[in-house]
Write a protein that holds these residues in place. Structure first.
Motif, PDB file in Angstrom:
ATOM      1  N   LYS A  21       0.865  -1.168   0.000  1.00 19.98           N
ATOM      2  CA  LYS A  21       0.000   0.000   0.000  1.00 19.98           C
ATOM      3  C   LYS A  21       0.903   1.219   0.000  1.00 19.98           C
ATOM      4  CE  LYS A  21      -3.652   2.547   0.503  1.00 19.98           C
ATOM      5  NZ  LYS A  21      -4.367   2.918  -0.681  1.00 19.98           N
ATOM      6  N   PHE A  22       0.640   2.147  -0.906  1.00 19.96           N
ATOM      7  CA  PHE A  22       1.454   3.351  -1.034  1.00 19.96           C
ATOM      8  C   PHE A  22       0.745   4.519  -0.352  1.00 19.96           C
ATOM      9  CE2 PHE A  22       2.596   0.496  -4.392  1.00 19.96           C
ATOM     10  CZ  PHE A  22       3.971   0.601  -4.441  1.00 19.96           C
ATOM     11  N   HIS A  23       1.406   5.101   0.655  1.00 23.02           N
ATOM     12  CA  HIS A  23       0.864   6.244   1.382  1.00 23.02           C
ATOM     13  C   HIS A  23       1.636   7.489   0.951  1.00 23.02           C
ATOM     14  CE1 HIS A  23      -1.360   3.543   4.044  1.00 23.02           C
ATOM     15  NE2 HIS A  23      -0.263   2.801   4.091  1.00 23.02           N
ATOM     16  N   LYS A  24       0.951   8.417   0.290  1.00 26.59           N
ATOM     17  CA  LYS A  24       1.629   9.634  -0.163  1.00 26.59           C
ATOM     18  C   LYS A  24       2.014  10.477   1.050  1.00 26.59           C
ATOM     19  CE  LYS A  24       1.262  13.633  -3.120  1.00 26.59           C
ATOM     20  NZ  LYS A  24       0.423  14.436  -3.982  1.00 26.59           N
ATOM     21  N   THR A  59      -0.843   5.451 -11.167  1.00 29.26           N
ATOM     22  CA  THR A  59      -1.893   4.672 -10.516  1.00 29.26           C
ATOM     23  C   THR A  59      -1.258   3.719  -9.519  1.00 29.26           C
ATOM     24  OG1 THR A  59      -1.837   2.856 -12.112  1.00 29.26           O
ATOM     25  CG2 THR A  59      -3.286   4.735 -12.633  1.00 29.26           C
ATOM     26  N   GLU A  60      -2.088   3.138  -8.652  1.00 30.25           N
ATOM     27  CA  GLU A  60      -1.597   2.164  -7.671  1.00 30.25           C
ATOM     28  C   GLU A  60      -0.939   0.977  -8.381  1.00 30.25           C
ATOM     29  OE1 GLU A  60      -1.491   1.049  -3.432  1.00 30.25           O
ATOM     30  OE2 GLU A  60      -2.309   2.855  -4.300  1.00 30.25           O
ATOM     31  N   ASP A  61      -1.525   0.528  -9.492  1.00 29.69           N
ATOM     32  CA  ASP A  61      -0.939  -0.584 -10.252  1.00 29.69           C
ATOM     33  C   ASP A  61       0.425  -0.213 -10.828  1.00 29.69           C
ATOM     34  OD1 ASP A  61      -3.072  -2.301  -9.746  1.00 29.69           O
ATOM     35  OD2 ASP A  61      -4.103  -1.815 -11.621  1.00 29.69           O
ATOM     36  N   SER A  64       2.986  -0.180  -8.079  1.00 33.44           N
ATOM     37  CA  SER A  64       3.368  -1.540  -7.679  1.00 33.44           C
ATOM     38  C   SER A  64       4.387  -2.141  -8.633  1.00 33.44           C
ATOM     39  CB  SER A  64       2.130  -2.441  -7.603  1.00 33.44           C
ATOM     40  OG  SER A  64       1.330  -2.074  -6.528  1.00 33.44           O
TER      41      SER A  64
END
Length: 76
Positions: A21-24, A59-61, A64
């Motif tokens: 999970k990426f938290h800015k 994007t999240e993808d 990743s």
């Protein structure tokens, strides 16, 4: 001048599979001379561990995939 987002990466497992999970946490900009960068993190954000930098608008993808490529390359 390039602009990037800075993320703290949370690693966890879901249904036995590794996830991220990426938290800015802030924004990084390239200085005018192109030789250095400035990282802006808002007051009150405490960070530790691995910080991941990526171009703005990913994007999240995409994050990743890019993170996995860097992790594989550098063994992190």
């Amino acid at each position: 001048m390039q602009t990037y987002d800075a993320f703290s990466v949370e690693k966890y497992e879901y249904q036995g599979k590794p996830r991220r999970k990426f938290h800015k946490i802030g924004r990084m900009i390239q200085n005018k001379d192109g030789e250095a960068f400035s990282l802006y993190i808002p007051n009150g954000i405490a960070i530790s561990g691995h910080i991941f930098i990526a171009p703005v608008g990913q994007t999240e993808d995409q994050l990743s995939v890019q993170y996995k490529c860097a992790a594989d390359q550098y063994g992190i």
